[in-house]
Structures are given as structure tokens and as C-alpha cells.
Design a protein around this motif. Structure first.
Motif, PDB file in Angstrom:
ATOM      1  N   THR A  94      19.024 -72.576 -24.294  1.00 20.81           N
ATOM      2  CA  THR A  94      20.223 -73.322 -23.901  1.00 20.81           C
ATOM      3  C   THR A  94      20.509 -74.438 -24.897  1.00 20.81           C
ATOM      4  N   ALA A  95      21.725 -74.924 -24.839  1.00 26.73           N
ATOM      5  CA  ALA A  95      22.159 -76.058 -25.651  1.00 26.73           C
ATOM      6  C   ALA A  95      23.291 -76.749 -24.896  1.00 26.73           C
ATOM      7  N   HIS A 100      26.516 -76.050 -30.491  1.00 31.75           N
ATOM      8  CA  HIS A 100      25.092 -76.256 -30.756  1.00 31.75           C
ATOM      9  C   HIS A 100      24.320 -74.942 -30.603  1.00 31.75           C
ATOM     10  N   LEU A 101      24.743 -74.124 -29.648  1.00 33.03           N
ATOM     11  CA  LEU A 101      24.024 -72.886 -29.341  1.00 33.03           C
ATOM     12  C   LEU A 101      24.248 -71.807 -30.405  1.00 33.03           C
ATOM     13  N   ASN A 102      25.463 -71.672 -30.908  1.00 33.81           N
ATOM     14  CA  ASN A 102      25.771 -70.603 -31.870  1.00 33.81           C
ATOM     15  C   ASN A 102      24.915 -70.652 -33.131  1.00 33.81           C
ATOM     16  N   THR A 105      21.244 -69.595 -32.064  1.00 36.82           N
ATOM     17  CA  THR A 105      21.072 -68.164 -31.784  1.00 36.82           C
ATOM     18  C   THR A 105      21.259 -67.320 -33.046  1.00 36.82           C
ATOM     19  N   GLY A 147      21.077 -66.393 -24.449  1.00 35.62           N
ATOM     20  CA  GLY A 147      21.622 -67.681 -24.889  1.00 35.62           C
ATOM     21  C   GLY A 147      22.694 -68.121 -23.919  1.00 35.62           C
ATOM     22  N   ARG A 148      22.500 -69.276 -23.297  1.00 37.11           N
ATOM     23  CA  ARG A 148      23.462 -69.759 -22.304  1.00 37.11           C
ATOM     24  C   ARG A 148      23.730 -71.225 -22.506  1.00 37.11           C
TER      25      ARG A 148
END
Length: 148
Positions: A94-95, A100-102, A105, A147-148
Motif C-alpha cells: 500500500t501507499a 506513490h504506489l505506481n 509496484t 497493490g492497493r
């Protein structure tokens, strides 16, 4: 039953010990290449202060430290080692926001594809186990990274 009782060689016992290291550091230092490494072999090496941090924690990992201490690297390492160590389980990355997540991942996906051991755990065919929006990796052993 101990591992030594089934007639494994010393090298096979070392490999099993690396796989059983929950932190994933031993596997990464054995298999990852790092073009920015200080050593002549170009192999990944964790910083000395990271090893006790990464090894102390058990099943739940929350990395909430400053940028300079390798937080992103530790998340990538744990995600990469997860399908090897925990077949059939799910890991959630998570982010706070998608921006931030892209990148995180994307780096996890790159690391999984760069290393033959984890690449071999991916199903063949179109997409090869990866979906985006939302991010998910499906492995042949039933493991998933979300990824969430």
C-alpha cells in the motif's frame, strides 16, 4: 524431520537456509545483480544497519522511516522474496496515493522479471501473471502480490 536427515548435500542445506530467511536478505544477496554496487562482482548487498531492522520483524511489515535508509528497497526485497517464502499467501503493498504506489509496484515488477527464480514462478502467456490498475501479480504456486 530435519533437513540433514533426508540426505541433502551441504550446498542444498545452505539453499534451504537462504529460502527460510523471512527477511529475504540472504536470497537477494545470493541472486540479485546491482550495477551500482561497490563490490567488483556487481552483487546486491544490504547496508549493515538494514540487516537487523529487516530481520527483527515477522509477518507484518510496516516501513515508515525516512527516505535515505532504504525503505523502498526493503519493500521491493520483501515483495520479491514473498512468493518463494510463502506459497499460496497474499501480500498487500500500500501507499498513501497512487502516485506513490505506481513507482513502487513498477520496481517490484522489474525485480520479479529480472531474477530467473521469480520469473520461473510466473505463469506463461499474455501478461505473464501481471495486471495493472489495480496492480496484481499471480504466481504459479498460488501466491499473489496486490497493490492497493
Amino acid at each position: 524431520m530435519s533437513v540433514a536427515s533426508v540426505g541433502l548435500t551441504e550446498e542444498e542445506c545452505y539453499l534451504i537456509a537462504m529460502i527460510q530467511d523471512d527477511s529475504g536478505i540472504d536470497l537477494a544477496e545470493f541472486l540479485w545483480e546491482d550495477s551500482t554496487a561497490d563490490n567488483k562482482e556487481g552483487l546486491f548487498r544490504a547496508w549493515g544497519f538494514q540487516i537487523p531492522w529487516w530481520r527483527k520483524q515477522k509477518r507484518l511489515f510496516i516501513d515508515s522511516c525516512a527516505r535515505a535508509i532504504g525503505k523502498t528497497q526493503s519493500i521491493i526485497l520483501r515483495a520479491w522474496a514473498f512468493p518463494i517464502q510463502f506459497p499460496g499467501f497474499e501480500m498487500v503493498v500500500t501507499a498513501p496515493e497512487l502516485v506513490h504506489l505506481n513507482p513502487l509496484t513498477a520496481r517490484i515488477e522489474d525485480r520479479i522479471k529480472q531474477t530467473r527464480l521469480t520469473r520461473e514462478l510466473l505463469p506463461g502467456g499474455v501478461g505473464k501473471g501481471f495486471t495493472h490498475r489495480p496492480f496484481q501479480v499471480n504466481f504459479l504456486n498460488g501466491c499473489k502480490i496486490l497493490g492497493r
